[in-house]
Design a protein around this motif. Structure first.
Motif, mmCIF file in Angstrom:
data_model
loop_
_atom_site.group_PDB
_atom_site.id
_atom_site.type_symbol
_atom_site.label_atom_id
_atom_site.label_comp_id
_atom_site.label_asym_id
_atom_site.label_seq_id
_atom_site.Cartn_x
_atom_site.Cartn_y
_atom_site.Cartn_z
ATOM 1 N N VAL A 32 24.684 9.613 -14.279
ATOM 2 C CA VAL A 32 24.078 10.118 -15.564
ATOM 3 C C VAL A 32 23.486 11.302 -15.285
ATOM 4 O O VAL A 32 22.778 11.354 -14.466
ATOM 5 N N GLU A 33 24.178 12.511 -16.253
ATOM 6 C CA GLU A 33 23.492 13.891 -15.896
ATOM 7 C C GLU A 33 24.085 14.179 -14.624
ATOM 8 O O GLU A 33 24.924 14.086 -14.176
ATOM 9 N N ARG A 65 17.746 11.062 -20.199
ATOM 10 C CA ARG A 65 17.343 11.199 -21.684
ATOM 11 C C ARG A 65 18.601 10.208 -22.435
ATOM 12 O O ARG A 65 19.755 10.528 -22.164
ATOM 13 N N ALA A 68 22.838 8.579 -23.566
ATOM 14 C CA ALA A 68 23.561 9.668 -22.943
ATOM 15 C C ALA A 68 24.847 8.946 -22.406
ATOM 16 O O ALA A 68 25.118 7.891 -22.515
#
Length: 84
Positions: A32-33, A65, A68
């Motif tokens: 994630v990210e 955040r 996502a």
């Protein structure tokens, strides 16, 4: 109190878990990210396909955040259900 706090996990529906070849307690890598998290799987049949549930706010849980977009892949080299 620590006994009552769940370990971080990612919840998947049965079809998504099967597609990833992981079962309850299996280990996956969640990207994630710009971060990758290694989390145990909890199978939750009520989740729709393509949706994952994540515990937030625990040490070792996904720190991003939400909502996502992310990618979930098997964490090779560790057997299904094997403790860390």
């Amino acid at each position: 109190m620590r006994e009552r706090v769940p370990a971080p996990y990612i919840a998947l529906n049965l079809q998504d878990a099967a597609r990833l070849h992981v079962g309850e307690g299996g280990l996956v890598a969640v990207s994630v990210e710009d971060a990758v998290f290694r989390l145990r799987v909890k199978v939750r049949p009520a989740l729709p396909p393509g949706v994952a549930g994540a515990v937030m706010g625990l040490s070792g849980s996904i720190d991003a955040r939400l909502p996502a977009w992310g990618k979930i892949t098997p964490a090779y080299g560790i057997s299904k259900g094997q403790p860390r």
